[in-house]
Design a protein around this motif. Structure first.
Motif, mmCIF file in Angstrom:
data_model
loop_
_atom_site.group_PDB
_atom_site.id
_atom_site.type_symbol
_atom_site.label_atom_id
_atom_site.label_comp_id
_atom_site.label_asym_id
_atom_site.label_seq_id
_atom_site.Cartn_x
_atom_site.Cartn_y
_atom_site.Cartn_z
ATOM 1 N N PHE A 37 0.802 -1.211 0.000
ATOM 2 C CA PHE A 37 0.000 0.000 0.000
ATOM 3 C C PHE A 37 0.840 1.269 0.000
ATOM 4 O O PHE A 37 1.840 1.370 0.710
ATOM 5 C CB PHE A 37 -0.938 0.006 1.214
ATOM 6 C CG PHE A 37 -1.918 -1.136 1.199
ATOM 7 C CD1 PHE A 37 -3.151 -0.990 0.583
ATOM 8 C CD2 PHE A 37 -1.611 -2.358 1.779
ATOM 9 C CE1 PHE A 37 -4.057 -2.031 0.545
ATOM 10 C CE2 PHE A 37 -2.520 -3.413 1.751
ATOM 11 C CZ PHE A 37 -3.736 -3.249 1.129
ATOM 12 N N ALA A 38 0.408 2.229 -0.804
ATOM 13 C CA ALA A 38 0.959 3.584 -0.784
ATOM 14 C C ALA A 38 -0.205 4.534 -0.546
ATOM 15 O O ALA A 38 -1.274 4.390 -1.140
ATOM 16 C CB ALA A 38 1.657 3.909 -2.095
ATOM 17 N N ARG A 39 0.011 5.512 0.334
ATOM 18 C CA ARG A 39 -1.074 6.399 0.750
ATOM 19 C C ARG A 39 -0.970 7.751 0.051
ATOM 20 O O ARG A 39 0.097 8.346 -0.042
ATOM 21 C CB ARG A 39 -1.063 6.565 2.269
ATOM 22 C CG ARG A 39 -1.040 5.232 3.013
ATOM 23 C CD ARG A 39 -1.155 5.407 4.511
ATOM 24 N NE ARG A 39 -2.541 5.488 4.935
ATOM 25 C CZ ARG A 39 -3.320 4.425 5.124
ATOM 26 N NH1 ARG A 39 -2.856 3.213 4.896
ATOM 27 N NH2 ARG A 39 -4.571 4.578 5.527
ATOM 28 N N VAL A 61 3.075 6.262 -6.610
ATOM 29 C CA VAL A 61 3.272 5.178 -7.574
ATOM 30 C C VAL A 61 4.751 4.794 -7.654
ATOM 31 O O VAL A 61 5.097 3.609 -7.712
ATOM 32 C CB VAL A 61 2.734 5.569 -8.961
ATOM 33 C CG1 VAL A 61 3.018 4.465 -9.974
ATOM 34 C CG2 VAL A 61 1.231 5.838 -8.903
ATOM 35 N N ALA A 62 5.641 5.784 -7.636
ATOM 36 C CA ALA A 62 7.073 5.492 -7.693
ATOM 37 C C ALA A 62 7.514 4.646 -6.497
ATOM 38 O O ALA A 62 8.381 3.772 -6.633
ATOM 39 C CB ALA A 62 7.869 6.791 -7.747
ATOM 40 N N SER A 63 6.918 4.882 -5.339
ATOM 41 C CA SER A 63 7.275 4.086 -4.163
ATOM 42 C C SER A 63 6.867 2.627 -4.343
ATOM 43 O O SER A 63 7.537 1.718 -3.831
ATOM 44 C CB SER A 63 6.634 4.675 -2.906
ATOM 45 O OG SER A 63 5.249 4.407 -2.843
ATOM 46 N N LEU A 64 5.780 2.392 -5.083
ATOM 47 C CA LEU A 64 5.354 1.018 -5.338
ATOM 48 C C LEU A 64 6.262 0.326 -6.348
ATOM 49 O O LEU A 64 6.457 -0.884 -6.290
ATOM 50 C CB LEU A 64 3.903 1.005 -5.821
ATOM 51 C CG LEU A 64 2.875 1.444 -4.772
ATOM 52 C CD1 LEU A 64 1.506 1.624 -5.410
ATOM 53 C CD2 LEU A 64 2.810 0.443 -3.621
ATOM 54 N N ARG A 65 6.800 1.104 -7.275
ATOM 55 C CA ARG A 65 7.750 0.519 -8.231
ATOM 56 C C ARG A 65 8.928 -0.100 -7.495
ATOM 57 O O ARG A 65 9.464 -1.146 -7.915
ATOM 58 C CB ARG A 65 8.225 1.597 -9.209
ATOM 59 C CG ARG A 65 9.125 1.046 -10.320
ATOM 60 C CD ARG A 65 9.585 2.131 -11.283
ATOM 61 N NE ARG A 65 10.310 1.549 -12.390
ATOM 62 C CZ ARG A 65 9.994 1.707 -13.670
ATOM 63 N NH1 ARG A 65 8.937 2.439 -13.999
ATOM 64 N NH2 ARG A 65 10.702 1.143 -14.627
ATOM 65 N N ASP A 66 9.338 0.517 -6.394
ATOM 66 C CA ASP A 66 10.457 -0.019 -5.620
ATOM 67 C C ASP A 66 10.156 -1.416 -5.083
ATOM 68 O O ASP A 66 11.085 -2.195 -4.812
ATOM 69 C CB ASP A 66 10.786 0.907 -4.448
ATOM 70 C CG ASP A 66 11.350 2.251 -4.904
ATOM 71 O OD1 ASP A 66 11.754 2.365 -6.082
ATOM 72 O OD2 ASP A 66 11.366 3.185 -4.083
ATOM 73 N N ASP A 94 -0.200 6.901 -17.238
ATOM 74 C CA ASP A 94 0.882 7.440 -16.415
ATOM 75 C C ASP A 94 1.286 6.456 -15.316
ATOM 76 O O ASP A 94 2.489 6.235 -15.075
ATOM 77 C CB ASP A 94 0.452 8.763 -15.776
ATOM 78 C CG ASP A 94 0.395 9.911 -16.764
ATOM 79 O OD1 ASP A 94 0.954 9.777 -17.872
ATOM 80 O OD2 ASP A 94 -0.226 10.940 -16.429
ATOM 81 N N MET A 95 0.301 5.876 -14.658
ATOM 82 C CA MET A 95 0.603 4.934 -13.577
ATOM 83 C C MET A 95 1.392 3.740 -14.090
ATOM 84 O O MET A 95 2.329 3.260 -13.440
ATOM 85 C CB MET A 95 -0.692 4.476 -12.905
ATOM 86 C CG MET A 95 -1.346 5.520 -12.017
ATOM 87 S SD MET A 95 -3.057 5.088 -11.589
ATOM 88 C CE MET A 95 -2.863 3.421 -10.937
ATOM 89 N N ALA A 96 1.002 3.222 -15.258
ATOM 90 C CA ALA A 96 1.719 2.079 -15.831
ATOM 91 C C ALA A 96 3.182 2.442 -16.109
ATOM 92 O O ALA A 96 4.092 1.642 -15.857
ATOM 93 C CB ALA A 96 1.027 1.621 -17.108
ATOM 94 N N GLU A 97 3.412 3.658 -16.606
ATOM 95 C CA GLU A 97 4.789 4.104 -16.869
ATOM 96 C C GLU A 97 5.556 4.283 -15.569
ATOM 97 O O GLU A 97 6.707 3.830 -15.444
ATOM 98 C CB GLU A 97 4.757 5.420 -17.643
ATOM 99 C CG GLU A 97 6.132 5.976 -17.955
ATOM 100 C CD GLU A 97 6.080 7.302 -18.691
ATOM 101 O OE1 GLU A 97 7.118 7.995 -18.730
ATOM 102 O OE2 GLU A 97 5.009 7.665 -19.207
ATOM 103 N N TRP A 98 4.934 4.943 -14.579
ATOM 104 C CA TRP A 98 5.628 5.199 -13.313
ATOM 105 C C TRP A 98 5.920 3.918 -12.546
ATOM 106 O O TRP A 98 6.953 3.813 -11.883
ATOM 107 C CB TRP A 98 4.788 6.123 -12.437
ATOM 108 C CG TRP A 98 4.523 7.461 -13.026
ATOM 109 C CD1 TRP A 98 5.267 8.119 -13.984
ATOM 110 C CD2 TRP A 98 3.423 8.328 -12.734
ATOM 111 N NE1 TRP A 98 4.697 9.332 -14.285
ATOM 112 C CE2 TRP A 98 3.563 9.499 -13.542
ATOM 113 C CE3 TRP A 98 2.323 8.245 -11.864
ATOM 114 C CZ2 TRP A 98 2.653 10.546 -13.490
ATOM 115 C CZ3 TRP A 98 1.417 9.288 -11.815
ATOM 116 C CH2 TRP A 98 1.587 10.426 -12.630
ATOM 117 N N ALA A 99 4.998 2.943 -12.632
ATOM 118 C CA ALA A 99 5.155 1.705 -11.860
ATOM 119 C C ALA A 99 5.909 0.633 -12.630
ATOM 120 O O ALA A 99 6.414 -0.320 -12.032
ATOM 121 C CB ALA A 99 3.788 1.165 -11.449
ATOM 122 N N GLY A 100 5.956 0.754 -13.959
ATOM 123 C CA GLY A 100 6.561 -0.300 -14.756
ATOM 124 C C GLY A 100 5.760 -1.579 -14.702
ATOM 125 O O GLY A 100 6.310 -2.691 -14.746
#
Length: 243
Positions: A37-39, A61-66, A94-100
């Motif tokens: 989860f990211a808030r 979203v970037a934090s979830l990519r990690d 955008d989310m798909a790009e940021w999260a990969g």
């Protein structure tokens, strides 16, 4: 060589004041999925709250990519309803790009769920205040969904939505129901309605679709998991479509 975990990791974007989603997804979903989860900063359902949340989106979203997630889900219908269909499509890209990873929005999964149930005419029961509710109705109408009756809970404090008593949720559903509706739509990922789905459907004689139901159903489809989830309403008794 990296070895894939024996489960799939799902990144979940939730409002900072949401206390329901983190309980419901792990409880109801198969063990083959883990939830991370990211808030997004948001405490009130109003224009200021929506703006605050949207400004936080890329960081979250970037934090979830990690976490190397296999998919990311924006678990809030209100954001898309407030911003509109074009924004919903854009934020998914955008989310798909940021999260990969593949990206889903709650609003889009709700539309897919209604389509799968063959429901084009719906009753709408949401805990939202009127301005968020009216934006929701415009979004649905622009998506080809006819709302034959609606009821709003008029709650602006998002934390308070999770504190709704079962009788309040049942009353909201009853106020919205209409004989011409083919399904009852109950958006609001913080509203504790999933455990009441069976009772609501028995009372109104038609399927119910909630934010969290639709998100779960979409993830079962995305990961080709055949599990049916007992006790969470008709939608989650249906086999998800092939991805």
């Amino acid at each position: 060589m990296t070895t894939r975990a024996p489960w799939r990791r799902v990144g979940m974007l939730i409002p900072s004041s949401n206390t329901s989603i983190e309980r419901e997804y792990p409880r109801w979903m198969p063990h083959e999925l883990s939830f991370h989860f990211a808030r997004l900063t948001m405490t009130r359902l109003d224009a200021a709250g929506m703006g605050e949340q949207l400004a936080d989106m890329r960081r979250a979203v970037a934090s979830l990519r990690d976490a190397r997630v296999d998919a990311v889900l924006l678990c809030q219908t209100a954001a898309s309803y407030w911003m509109g269909r074009a924004w919903d499509s854009e934020i998914r890209r955008d989310m798909a790009e940021w999260a990969g990873a593949p990206a889903l929005t709650a609003a889009a999964t709700v539309l897919d769920a209604l389509l799968a149930l063959g429901a084009q005419r719906v009753a709408f029961a949401a805990p939202f205040p009127a301005e968020i509710g009216q934006a929701s109705l415009r979004y649905l109408e622009s998506s080809g969904i006819s709302v034959v009756n609606s009821a709003f809970g008029e709650l602006r404090d998002n934390f308070a939505i999770a504190e709704m008593a079962p009788e309040e949720v049942l009353d909201l559903a009853a106020r919205a129901d209409h004989p011409d509706a083919q399904a009852l739509l109950m958006p609001g990922g913080n509203m504790p309605c999933l455990a009441l789905a069976g009772e609501i459907e028995a009372r109104i004689g038609k399927p119910m679709v909630s934010t969290n139901q639709a998100g779960m159903w979409a993830l079962l489809s995305l990961f080709a998991l055949p599990d049916r989830i007992a006790g969470a309403g008709q939608l989650l008794q249906e086999r998800p479509p092939a991805p």
